[in-house]
Design a protein around this motif. Sequence first.
Motif, short mmCIF file in Angstrom:
data_model
loop_
_atom_site.label_atom_id
_atom_site.label_comp_id
_atom_site.label_asym_id
_atom_site.label_seq_id
_atom_site.Cartn_x
_atom_site.Cartn_y
_atom_site.Cartn_z
N MET A 1 56.97 10.54 17.39
CA MET A 1 58.41 10.69 17.13
C MET A 1 59.19 9.72 18.00
O MET A 1 59.01 9.69 19.21
N THR A 2 60.03 8.90 17.38
CA THR A 2 60.81 7.90 18.10
C THR A 2 62.27 7.96 17.64
O THR A 2 62.60 8.58 16.62
N PHE A 3 63.12 7.27 18.39
CA PHE A 3 64.52 7.18 17.96
C PHE A 3 64.63 6.40 16.66
O PHE A 3 65.56 6.64 15.86
N GLU A 4 63.72 5.47 16.43
CA GLU A 4 63.74 4.73 15.17
C GLU A 4 63.52 5.67 13.98
O GLU A 4 64.21 5.58 12.96
N THR A 5 62.56 6.58 14.14
CA THR A 5 62.29 7.56 13.07
C THR A 5 63.50 8.46 12.86
O THR A 5 63.90 8.75 11.72
N ILE A 48 57.62 7.26 7.29
CA ILE A 48 57.54 8.30 8.32
C ILE A 48 56.31 9.17 8.05
O ILE A 48 55.82 9.23 6.91
N GLU A 52 53.81 14.61 11.76
CA GLU A 52 53.99 14.39 13.20
C GLU A 52 54.61 15.64 13.82
O GLU A 52 55.57 16.20 13.31
N THR A 54 56.42 16.64 16.52
CA THR A 54 57.81 16.79 16.94
C THR A 54 58.75 16.77 15.76
O THR A 54 59.68 17.59 15.67
#
Length: 375
Positions: A1-5, A48, A52, A54
């Motif tokens: 999980m990232t800010f991009e996602t 995505i 995942e 989170t």
Amino acid sequence: MTFETLALCAAVGLFGPLLALPRGLRIPVVIGELAAGIAIGYTGFGLIDPSEQTLSFLAQVGFALVMFVAGSQVPIRDPRLRVGLRTGAARAVAVGLLATMVGWAVSAAFDPPHLGLYAVLMASSSAAVIMPIVQSSSTTTPGLMALLPQIALADAVCIVVLPLVIDPPRALPAALGSATVIAVAALIFVVLRHFDITGLRRRIHHVSAQRKLAIELRLNLVLLFGLAALAVHTHASVMLAGFGFGLAIAAIGEPRRLAKQLFAITEGFLGPLYFVWLGASLDLRALGDHPDMIVLGLALGFGAIAVHGTMRLTGQPVGLGILAAAQLGVPVSAVTLGAQSGVLAPGEGPAIVLGALVTIAAAAVASRFAARRPA
């Protein structure tokens, strides 16, 4: 999980409001959000990963909030409910019986059979979809007044029953857990009602608004997440926890300030995230590999329209019957619970969503006439 996602999910979620802009079409915002999720998930470009951990957990938080808002929008305190309560309740029961018979026929034609699930899907109504249409209408016909208790009862009962029918071998633990969640939600209602009568709730509201502390929002989130935690530990559904707590708030009366705060956090962030995640989780390619699932989706959609439309025999206008068939919350919840428990066959989840879309399309057409014409 990232800010991009997270940024991607928020960005594609804007497709929902864009698709809902034409007022004449009456397309729910969640349809665009589901479509956006489908485009970036398993079916589409695979941008995505819905599995995942989170992202999946944030989506479940959004699921709980969506069901809480849906429960809080059930018009329990609406005096119009009493006008056609007996007729609406009788029609809701009749629709449930007809849906059981049609569900048996549909279940017998497909493998694996899900009689209870299909019956609940076709008997359900979505207050979140129907109420905005009803509230935008200026008519006060008896047919419309009987529609309100019909959809309120169908929505509430189907949401309570859904966790029990989606996985029959686990029905007993789910029933015990559901009873526990309902009992605690009822206890919360009693306590909050006491605070409301004694004036404590108004004093907290005044201090919170004056000093901008958002105390009500914080307390409601604590209660919601606590009830959701209880649901998880008792093998019940987060859906029931959110909806039950929403009903408790609706029965007391939701302050406008709290409603705006919940609207912001749900409709502005976690709600769209949930629907984008759900769309990304659907593998519509399975419908191509299993064409019988397309037939199943159409059967569920037109079956729901048929059993609700049959209430014409009781004097309900056909347009209102088709409007009552509009469903979204229960099918979406069924897909979410089915994915978590792994009880749905390949392509069955997308088929359920297809059935819901059929009912919404029919309701959008019928609402132009049913919401404006006297019975």
